[in-house]
Design an enzyme around this catalytic site. Sequence first.
Site, PDB file in Angstrom:
ATOM      1  N   HIS B 234       8.729 -27.468  -5.502  1.00 37.11           N
ATOM      2  CA  HIS B 234       9.484 -28.718  -5.320  1.00 37.11           C
ATOM      3  C   HIS B 234      10.240 -28.835  -3.998  1.00 37.11           C
ATOM      4  O   HIS B 234      11.470 -28.919  -3.980  1.00 37.11           O
ATOM      5  CB  HIS B 234      10.420 -28.985  -6.505  1.00 37.11           C
ATOM      6  CG  HIS B 234      11.198 -27.794  -7.018  1.00 37.11           C
ATOM      7  ND1 HIS B 234      11.949 -26.997  -6.206  1.00 37.11           N
ATOM      8  CD2 HIS B 234      11.325 -27.289  -8.273  1.00 37.11           C
ATOM      9  CE1 HIS B 234      12.522 -26.044  -6.943  1.00 37.11           C
ATOM     10  NE2 HIS B 234      12.152 -26.203  -8.199  1.00 37.11           N
ATOM     11  N   ASP B 307       6.856 -30.800 -11.921  1.00 36.14           N
ATOM     12  CA  ASP B 307       8.135 -30.218 -12.370  1.00 36.14           C
ATOM     13  C   ASP B 307       8.617 -30.926 -13.640  1.00 36.14           C
ATOM     14  O   ASP B 307       9.806 -31.219 -13.805  1.00 36.14           O
ATOM     15  CB  ASP B 307       9.201 -30.260 -11.274  1.00 36.14           C
ATOM     16  CG  ASP B 307      10.406 -29.367 -11.597  1.00 36.14           C
ATOM     17  OD1 ASP B 307      10.370 -28.641 -12.617  1.00 36.14           O
ATOM     18  OD2 ASP B 307      11.387 -29.390 -10.833  1.00 36.14           O
TER      19      ASP B 307
END
Lengths: 308, 436
Positions: B234, B307
């Site tokens: 991320h 995510d």
Amino acid sequence: MSLHSKNFLEIRPLPVEDIELILATSESLKEVSSRDIKKVPTLRGKTIINLFYEASTRTRTSFEIAGKRMSADVINISASSSSVTKGESLKDTAKNLQALSPDIIVIRHPAPGAARQLARTLDCSIINAGDGAHEHPTQAMLDIMTIKEKKGYIKGLNVAIIGDITHSRVARSDIWALTKLGAKVTVVGPKTLIPPYIEKLGINVSYELAEIIPSADVIIMLRIQKERHRNGFFPSLREYSKLFGLNLTKLKSAKADLLIMHPGPVNRGIELDPEVADGPYSVILEQVSNGLAVRMSLMYLLLGGITI
Amino acid sequence: MRLLIKGARVIDPAQGLDDGLDILLQNGKIVRIAPDIAPDNDDMRILSAENKIAAPGLIDMHTHLREPGREDKETILTGAKAAINGGFTSIACMANTAPVNDNQAVTDFILNQAQKAGLCRVYPIGSITKKLAGNILSEMAELKDAGVIAVSDDGFTIANADVMRRALEYASMLNLPVICHCEDAALSKDGVMHEGLMSTMLGLKCIPAQAEEIIVARDIALAELTGARIHIAHVSTAGSVALIRDAKLRGIQVTAEVTPHHFSLTDEAVSNFDTNTKVNPPLRTKSDVSALIEGLADGAIDVIASDHAPHTTAEKELEYNYAPFGMIGLETSLALTLTKLVHSGTLSLKSAIAKLTINPARILGLDKGTLKIGADADITIIDINKRITVDVACFRSKGKNSPFNKWEVQGIPVYTIVGGKIHPSGEIGTSNVLSF
């Protein structure tokens, strides 16, 4: 004339005409507190809940007296720290309060946005009495009311806000209110307590108190939390006081008609010397009186200005 | 047991394919790809895919399935359903379950539950350190034997650089990629959103971009020192993209992913205190978003990963400071990728598909993400033009914590085929045009 919203949450989105309406109403309601019988029947039969998630004496008392002078029934709820500890969400708390059919809920909460979140769930009016470091809109209203009362106008005044800007909801609401009304605002404090990009709000930043005193028309001192130095924001209270505390010596270069304000409670000898707090420039107690008028007028305006 | 997918535009970046082709599947494998394959007898099922894209089954290398431990947020079954609905045939799940996936028993359990669910393929990621505590290495060799395909302490940075160094050395001996969550916890302390003008206005505690970049720089340096392969999870800041791009030019074995929420939203989304915008790393600024998209386009960023982080509605109804970090993403990743990157013209369709298929497969060492003959018949059929208004009520995930509710998106999966088995997919909202 009425406000654009049924809630009073933040100064940031507030139209200038609403600010002016609140000021005008506050000025006329201020007189009630000087009567022998300090009570008008305007909000008889209305219920106001003070929902305080943070310790507060002056703000809670001010709201309570304001409601009572308007003849509303006022209930105080002190939620110890937060409903989170009991596993109840703010939304659940809100729904439970809704079931008691209040007309206004006044909320003070340590989390930024709590008042806004509450307002999303509830039908009654919400007044934000301070949400974390976000906003304290009634404080800003009483601050500009006090300035206007003393100076006659706001536009063009040099206003300095001094102290811990990062953690201050008062600073944020004051900045929005003062800039909307055309004041020139400078924030002053240690670099560690000035939040990033704040100059983009159309204000100046200074780290030098002496530099701004001669031109200041109004100085708003902020309370410094004594524990801050433990988090490394400055080395010691002693040094903080030396750099950013106000005393009579520093004020030698000040204008004769300077106003010194403070949202209270004052740390005497730290951000303000007693001679300054009680001295000729100080309008700290007028702020408190005006706070009452501002809160009375907000209750009146939010409930539609009903007269009986 | 044969299936013929007819009339699709087949895009397989791994083989450089982009053509109108038919695909023949048999016994769960791809047996033939050719133009105009004629159906040869009655037992051949035909799936018409006119005007659709046939891509290798999508792979999400970063999900949180919450089982074992927080089955109120998600289970492996509901997570797998969400994956299928979002077009994913394979997902890799992070180790931060309770108990942590730091031993074979937990890995076995996850794989068993995934098999029982029988929907998509689930690849467990093991923890780098025991209990994600950042001190003692997990038994990575045993974890690998049990089926772990990478290691990560996702959610935490291993603060001690020496522990991280040994972890990289040990994992590289086992040829396990290490997925890095980059956050200097001292610098991000108590922060709930990006540090910038918006946090100043909202009075929320904030996380500077440098909290991420300091650890990205450190982990790149440690990858250089150890020769290990690292994958940065991320990525959210322009500075991180620059560090990764530079490291790649210097030949360091680093890959990276970006989430759809980080390229679709900025910190301005926080302004209404909607707790569905609270995510770690936080939503950043416009210039960060531009840099992430640039990184995706020039190859600095290899992968798009969700995510996916389901939480209960009760948890997300708390005050912004107290609500947990994370948002769901399995069911909106493809739609946001197509809407925000492909239809906007910043990323080619082929490149977008590569970042959802062959690239994560290569990083994780999976024999997946391509439509070559003999490969598992994992295929996602995509309608790139369909317009949908997202409705979280349609989601298969237990989590409804999406900031994209009510968004209009263009492009959704329509079938998710796993091992030759067809699942309808893309039911993520209401169609904005009449379909026939």
